[in-house]
Design a protein around this motif. Structure first.
Motif, PDB file in Angstrom:
ATOM      1  N   ALA A 100       7.957  -3.956  -6.885  1.00  0.00           N
ATOM      2  CA  ALA A 100       6.676  -3.289  -6.634  1.00  0.00           C
ATOM      3  C   ALA A 100       5.863  -4.106  -5.638  1.00  0.00           C
ATOM      4  O   ALA A 100       5.372  -5.186  -5.957  1.00  0.00           O
ATOM      5  CB  ALA A 100       5.912  -3.103  -7.942  1.00  0.00           C
ATOM      6  N   ARG A 101       5.726  -3.565  -4.462  1.00  0.00           N
ATOM      7  CA  ARG A 101       4.959  -4.246  -3.413  1.00  0.00           C
ATOM      8  C   ARG A 101       3.490  -3.836  -3.508  1.00  0.00           C
ATOM      9  O   ARG A 101       3.181  -2.644  -3.590  1.00  0.00           O
ATOM     10  CB  ARG A 101       5.530  -3.877  -2.050  1.00  0.00           C
ATOM     11  N   THR A 102       2.621  -4.826  -3.490  1.00  0.00           N
ATOM     12  CA  THR A 102       1.193  -4.539  -3.417  1.00  0.00           C
ATOM     13  C   THR A 102       0.638  -5.096  -2.114  1.00  0.00           C
ATOM     14  O   THR A 102       0.909  -6.243  -1.744  1.00  0.00           O
ATOM     15  CB  THR A 102       0.417  -5.089  -4.629  1.00  0.00           C
ATOM     16  N   ASP A 103      -0.119  -4.279  -1.422  1.00  0.00           N
ATOM     17  CA  ASP A 103      -0.630  -4.652  -0.105  1.00  0.00           C
ATOM     18  C   ASP A 103      -2.070  -5.162  -0.150  1.00  0.00           C
ATOM     19  O   ASP A 103      -2.812  -5.067   0.833  1.00  0.00           O
ATOM     20  CB  ASP A 103      -0.516  -3.462   0.848  1.00  0.00           C
ATOM     21  N   THR A 104      -2.444  -5.723  -1.271  1.00  0.00           N
ATOM     22  CA  THR A 104      -3.800  -6.263  -1.425  1.00  0.00           C
ATOM     23  C   THR A 104      -4.117  -7.323  -0.373  1.00  0.00           C
ATOM     24  O   THR A 104      -5.223  -7.360   0.173  1.00  0.00           O
ATOM     25  CB  THR A 104      -3.970  -6.874  -2.825  1.00  0.00           C
ATOM     26  N   TYR A 105      -3.161  -8.192  -0.100  1.00  0.00           N
ATOM     27  CA  TYR A 105      -3.408  -9.275   0.852  1.00  0.00           C
ATOM     28  C   TYR A 105      -3.431  -8.789   2.300  1.00  0.00           C
ATOM     29  O   TYR A 105      -3.854  -9.518   3.200  1.00  0.00           O
ATOM     30  CB  TYR A 105      -2.371 -10.395   0.685  1.00  0.00           C
ATOM     31  N   LEU A 106      -2.996  -7.574   2.529  1.00  0.00           N
ATOM     32  CA  LEU A 106      -3.053  -6.996   3.866  1.00  0.00           C
ATOM     33  C   LEU A 106      -4.307  -6.149   4.067  1.00  0.00           C
ATOM     34  O   LEU A 106      -4.676  -5.851   5.199  1.00  0.00           O
ATOM     35  CB  LEU A 106      -1.804  -6.134   4.111  1.00  0.00           C
ATOM     36  N   GLN A 107      -4.962  -5.768   2.953  1.00  0.00           N
ATOM     37  CA  GLN A 107      -6.070  -4.815   3.077  1.00  0.00           C
ATOM     38  C   GLN A 107      -7.379  -5.231   2.399  1.00  0.00           C
ATOM     39  O   GLN A 107      -8.398  -4.598   2.621  1.00  0.00           O
ATOM     40  CB  GLN A 107      -5.641  -3.458   2.506  1.00  0.00           C
ATOM     41  N   ARG A 108      -7.360  -6.255   1.582  1.00  0.00           N
ATOM     42  CA  ARG A 108      -8.555  -6.632   0.823  1.00  0.00           C
ATOM     43  C   ARG A 108      -9.069  -8.005   1.242  1.00  0.00           C
ATOM     44  O   ARG A 108      -8.309  -8.864   1.675  1.00  0.00           O
ATOM     45  CB  ARG A 108      -8.248  -6.663  -0.674  1.00  0.00           C
ATOM     46  N   GLN A 109     -10.368  -8.190   1.040  1.00  0.00           N
ATOM     47  CA  GLN A 109     -10.959  -9.524   1.146  1.00  0.00           C
ATOM     48  C   GLN A 109     -10.894 -10.178  -0.236  1.00  0.00           C
ATOM     49  O   GLN A 109     -11.114  -9.522  -1.250  1.00  0.00           O
ATOM     50  CB  GLN A 109     -12.418  -9.418   1.601  1.00  0.00           C
ATOM     51  N   ASN A 110     -10.569 -11.458  -0.289  1.00  0.00           N
ATOM     52  CA  ASN A 110     -10.479 -12.191  -1.561  1.00  0.00           C
ATOM     53  C   ASN A 110      -9.647 -11.411  -2.589  1.00  0.00           C
ATOM     54  O   ASN A 110     -10.144 -11.002  -3.636  1.00  0.00           O
ATOM     55  CB  ASN A 110     -11.881 -12.461  -2.114  1.00  0.00           C
TER      56      ASN A 110
END
Length: 256
Positions: free
Chosen positions: A149-159
């Motif tokens: 399961a890939r999460t793209d939080t580090y590509l789209q979110r701040q902190n």
């Protein structure tokens, strides 16, 4: 032992699983011949090889055909990058996962980002998708099939650290086998994730995040380089073709 079980167990050995990313049959055969133990396809690389950008712009059937060709010609386990599932609704995505499993892959990458717009799927919606995928796989003879399961939080979110851990925990509870966090590079944050996530962590090679031994010490279980190799091959090709035309001399083809 079948390929699914073999691939699953690679994530729980004492060694880090260093995955080679392929985009066509030649790259897959080369990775296998030179010693990689498993292959992951790169959707970016496949798209580029067909003259397209990444982002589900090619037909799913065409994409799956390339994956099928790779699986049919290598002996090592293959995991398929199917982006966000090539569908707008759960039944379509589940069908695509089953079709991907049917060609003989041992696992998939599936992400929580949208393809036609910026943003991430709502957590509960993505959990529902993962749960449906796991149920369908188990019901069709694909128990232990590896859902990365890939999460793209580090590509789209701040902190993004806290949200990433939150998403990872519920994704695992919903049937994910492992968690993939592209864009994660900080040592302390990697360590924190391995402590709080009860599933193998996959990180993506980036400048400054390259060493398997170091990642193993941090608790990472799977390391992949995505489209970095395919990009390098394309860059090399462009450089040589440019020189051929510029110099009107084929000696460039015989240089190291």
């Amino acid at each position: 032992m079948n390929k699914i079980q073999e691939f699953n167990e690679m994530h729980f050995s004492k060694d880090l699983l260093f995955l080679g990313n392929a985009w066509d049959l030649l790259s897959a055969l080369t990775l296998e011949r030179l010693g990689f133990k498993a292959i992951g396809t790169t959707s970016w690389g496949i798209a580029n090889s067909l003259g397209c950008a990444d982002g589900e712009l090619i037909d799913f059937k065409r994409h799956l055909g390339i994956i099928k060709t790779i699986v049919a010609n290598v002996k090592i386990p293959v995991s398929a990058d199917i982006e966000a599932g090539y569908g707008k609704d759960i039944p379509t995505i589940v069908e695509h996962v089953l079709r991907t499993a049917d060609v003989g892959v041992a696992g998939i990458n599936i992400e929580d980002s949208f393809k036609k717009q910026k943003g991430l799927r709502d957590i509960s919606c993505h959990c529902d998708l993962l749960s449906n995928i796991r149920t369908a796989l188990d019901s069709n003879g694909y128990r232990n099939f590896y859902i990365n399961a890939r999460t793209d939080t580090y590509l789209q979110r701040q902190n993004p650290l806290s949200e990433t851990i939150e998403r990872a925990k519920v994704y695992v509870e919903s049937g994910a086998s492992g968690i993939f966090v592209p864009g994660l590079i900080d040592d302390d944050e990697i360590k924190e994730m391995t402590v709080h996530i009860s599933a193998p962590l996959n990180v993506l090679s980036l400048p400054g995040l390259t060493n398997c031994n170091k990642l193993k010490e941090l608790g990472v279980k799977r390391f992949s380089f995505g489209n970095a190799l395919s990009d390098k091959v394309i860059s090399y090709l462009e450089k040589k073709v440019g020189k051929l035309l510029e110099e009107q001399d084929t000696s460039v083809l015989y240089e190291n």
